[in-house]
Design a protein around this motif. Structure first.
Motif, PDB file in Angstrom:
ATOM      1  N   TRP A  96      79.321  38.962 -26.932  1.00 29.70           N
ATOM      2  CA  TRP A  96      78.443  38.294 -27.885  1.00 29.70           C
ATOM      3  C   TRP A  96      79.104  37.096 -28.588  1.00 29.70           C
ATOM      4  CZ3 TRP A  96      80.945  38.431 -32.451  1.00 29.70           C
ATOM      5  CH2 TRP A  96      81.854  39.465 -32.654  1.00 29.70           C
ATOM      6  N   VAL A 114      77.035  33.813 -29.395  1.00 29.67           N
ATOM      7  CA  VAL A 114      75.784  33.850 -30.169  1.00 29.67           C
ATOM      8  C   VAL A 114      75.971  33.240 -31.557  1.00 29.67           C
ATOM      9  CG1 VAL A 114      73.995  35.331 -31.146  1.00 29.67           C
ATOM     10  CG2 VAL A 114      74.856  35.769 -28.832  1.00 29.67           C
ATOM     11  N   SER A 125      79.077  33.972 -21.223  1.00 24.54           N
ATOM     12  CA  SER A 125      79.347  35.212 -21.937  1.00 24.54           C
ATOM     13  C   SER A 125      79.922  36.282 -21.015  1.00 24.54           C
ATOM     14  CB  SER A 125      78.059  35.740 -22.593  1.00 24.54           C
ATOM     15  OG  SER A 125      77.631  34.866 -23.604  1.00 24.54           O
TER      16      SER A 125
END
Length: 196
Positions: free
Chosen positions: A116, A119, A166
């Motif tokens: 993550w 993000v 990612s």
């Protein structure tokens, strides 16, 4: 720049149905390969394929001038590739295997970050405009025709690159830079419609 230009030309080719935009996209992909490697071709290809899947428009592949694309990419890449490999025979292993596949598949280059990681970077890098991104997506998907397709393409641009970078364990914040253009266009389009 070259990567973003290729993605913009692909969008223009789809919306305006002009083959010359595909040719310009291929030329930009070739230059993107020369500056950043395989992602210069892979990322625009993945974004456009995801967009065609979402819009169920696979017949567009016939309009993409793929043979000419191969000719353009070969004309840009092969002379440089042949020169470099003639001087440095280990170049393929270093450039393609180590710098692309090994870096993508392993964390051996350091900079290990969680899945993550990008993000918060996406939202922080374009703050305060990123606050409008969720509303821009929702509002854009309510539109019809070419306007909706444009929004779908921009969403694919952001999502594919975000997911692509990612996946590897090795991450750096600037990997997300190609997303900034799509996020800016998406936000600007939303604000332009909102202000009217």
């Amino acid at each position: 720049f070259c990567l973003s230009a290729s993605l913009l030309f692909l969008l223009a080719a789809n919306l305006r149905q002009r083959g010359r935009y595909y040719l310009a996209a291929y030329a930009c992909m070739g230059f993107a390969f020369l500056t950043k490697g395989l992602i210069g071709i892979v990322l625009p290809g993945l974004v456009y394929f995801a967009f065609l899947m979402w819009t169920k428009n696979f017949k567009e592949i016939k309009n993409m001038k793929l043979i000419w694309g191969l000719v353009i990419l070969s004309a840009e890449i092969l002379p440089w590739w042949l020169q470099v490999t003639a001087r440095k025979p280990e170049f393929f292993n270093t450039f393609i295997i180590e710098q692309h596949f090994t870096r993508f598949a392993t964390g051996s280059f350091g900079r290990r970050k969680p899945f993550w990681f990008f993000v918060p970077i996406l939202f922080a890098a374009s703050f305060p405009w990123s606050l409008f991104l969720p509303a821009a997506v929702i509002s854009g998907l309510r539109r019809e025709g070419p306007e909706r397709r444009k929004i779908q393409y921009l969403i694919c641009w952001i999502a594919v690159i975000l997911i692509f970078f990612s996946i590897p364990k090795s991450k750096l914040p600037y990997y997300l830079l190609p997303v900034s253009v799509a996020a800016a266009i998406l936000t600007a389009d939303f604000l332009a419609v909102w202000i009217k």
